[in-house]
Motif scaffolding. Structure first.
Motif, PDB file in Angstrom:
ATOM      1  N   MET B 157       3.474  -8.510   3.186  1.00  0.00           N
ATOM      2  CA  MET B 157       2.414  -9.044   2.323  1.00  0.00           C
ATOM      3  C   MET B 157       1.910  -7.960   1.384  1.00  0.00           C
ATOM      4  N   LEU B 158       1.781  -6.778   1.933  1.00  0.00           N
ATOM      5  CA  LEU B 158       1.284  -5.655   1.137  1.00  0.00           C
ATOM      6  C   LEU B 158       2.244  -5.306   0.009  1.00  0.00           C
ATOM      7  N   LEU B 166      -4.529  -4.972  -4.097  1.00  0.00           N
ATOM      8  CA  LEU B 166      -4.611  -4.090  -2.941  1.00  0.00           C
ATOM      9  C   LEU B 166      -6.004  -3.480  -2.843  1.00  0.00           C
ATOM     10  N   LEU B 167      -6.491  -3.046  -3.994  1.00  0.00           N
ATOM     11  CA  LEU B 167      -7.820  -2.455  -4.054  1.00  0.00           C
ATOM     12  C   LEU B 167      -8.860  -3.482  -3.595  1.00  0.00           C
ATOM     13  N   VAL B 172     -12.681  -5.700   0.320  1.00  0.00           N
ATOM     14  CA  VAL B 172     -13.119  -6.820   1.164  1.00  0.00           C
ATOM     15  C   VAL B 172     -13.202  -6.385   2.628  1.00  0.00           C
ATOM     16  N   LEU B 173     -12.173  -5.637   3.055  1.00  0.00           N
ATOM     17  CA  LEU B 173     -12.159  -5.174   4.438  1.00  0.00           C
ATOM     18  C   LEU B 173     -13.332  -4.237   4.731  1.00  0.00           C
ATOM     19  N   ILE B 174     -13.595  -3.335   3.782  1.00  0.00           N
ATOM     20  CA  ILE B 174     -14.731  -2.420   3.967  1.00  0.00           C
ATOM     21  C   ILE B 174     -16.030  -3.211   4.020  1.00  0.00           C
TER      22      ILE B 174
END
Lengths: 164, 211
Positions: B157-158, B166-167, B172-174
């Protein structure tokens, strides 16, 4: 806990209950709250009782536990939040002592005391109970000098509250 | 002072009007439950211990796939065992500290000392929660990192993502990680703020006297 211990405790408490009532009178402003705090102080006293060695007077020991409960441990229960402000009704003096100006003055005094913060109330309480600065400092955990300084400040504050 | 003399006279004269209790009234009081903040603090501490232990254990108990994934991620068995032992050791340490600290709370101490013992207990719980939040944050980040480097699905996926995407994903994860931590922290602040408001106020007042 054995029955004997319970019996001796209740006997002592019954005899000295006025101390708790006085603490409650200072720190609460309704009948329910008074009873609530009385109950909590009684529980705390009872729990600590097995460790009471009798090397201090029961009453002295009660002052400490009573004030600690009022200042630190006690949570006002919800039903007390909506009660009205203290109006001095509880402190009406008896008919034979009736003196209009004196009564008026006392009413104002009690009202002023209820405006003090918890620590200031504790100082007033210990002052009214004729405790010396050594006992005051030991009860609150502050130095004697500071107890004295603060006591004078509280007296001044009361004066200001009475004569704005 | 005239007013205070008058007050003292009245104070000593006064009997509790109509409130004098008999021993019959007092006996039942001994068996009622206390609602002191120490007791509530104790319950909250236990609840927090249990909560974090559950949070850490539930995925192991209920999800086989999670377990497999973890085993896959921590291919190094020793590391995994080490971490588990460490986390249980920390829990035991906190239980011990909490127990010791609760024991020192004594209603017959001076007001200041009593307040200090209660605040110390609260601090231990605070550190425990802080530790868990940090661990949760770290394991989330490690989890994300390992998924995106080891999990074939995530890796592919990456590879298909542009740099901008990606950024965005990282951001979003942070965001999710910090939101999770902040919400728990606020909840925690609220509970203790309400519970210890009076104590904190009075403790400050006593400290002010000593300054």
């Amino acid at each position: 806990m054995n029955k004997e211990l319970e019996h001796s405790f209740v006997e002592l408490l019954e005899k000295n209950q006025n101390i708790i009532h006085k603490v409650c009178r200072l720190y609460t402003n309704s009948y329910d709250a008074h009873n609530d705090l009385f109950q909590e102080i009684t529980i705390q006293l009872w729990r600590a009782y097995p460790k009471f060695r009798g090397d201090s007077k029961f009453s002295t020991w009660m002052y400490r536990v009573g004030l600690n409960t009022a200042i630190t441990l006690y949570r006002k229960s919800k039903r007390n939040i909506t009660t009205q402000d203290f109006d001095g009704v509880e402190f009406k003096i008896k008919a034979e002592d009736y003196d209009d100006t004196e009564e008026q003055q006392l009413k104002l005094l009690y009202k002023a005391i209820h405006k003090l913060n918890d620590i200031e109330k504790a100082l007033v309480f210990l002052y009214l109970e004729d405790k010396d600065y050594k006992e005051i400092s030991e009860t609150l955990g502050i130095s004697q000098v500071n107890a004295r300084v603060k006591m004078n400040r509280v007296k001044t504050k009361l004066k200001t509250l009475l004569n704005p | 002072m005239d007013e205070l003399d008058l007050l003292k006279k009245d104070w000593n004269k006064k009997q509790p009007d109509g409130k004098t209790l008999s021993s019959k009234d007092i006996y039942p009081m001994l068996h009622k439950k206390s609602s002191s903040i120490v007791k509530i603090l104790f319950y909250i501490s236990v609840a927090e211990l249990v909560f974090w232990i559950l949070i850490n254990s539930i995925p192991f108990v209920y999800s086989k796939s999670y377990k497999d994934k973890l085993e896959h991620i921590y291919q190094n068995d020793n590391l995994f065992i080490g971490l588990t032992i460490f986390s249980y050791a920390v829990i035991i340490l906190f239980i011990y500290l909490l127990y010791k600290s609760q024991k020192t709370i004594s209603v017959t101490d001076s007001a200041k000392k009593l307040m200090e013992s209660i605040l110390r207990t609260r601090k231990i719980v605070k550190y425990y929660v802080l530790y868990n939040l940090v661990m949760a944050g770290v394991s989330l980040i490690i989890g994300f990192y390992y998924s995106f480097t080891h999990d074939p699905e995530a890796v592919s996926m990456l590879e298909n993502l542009s740099n901008n995407r990606l950024l965005l994903l990282v951001l979003v994860l942070i965001f999710i990680t910090s939101a999770f931590i902040v919400i728990i922290w606020l909840f925690y602040k609220l509970i203790y703020g309400l519970l210890l408001r009076r104590l904190n106020k009075n403790y400050k007042e006593l400290k002010k006297l000593e300054a």
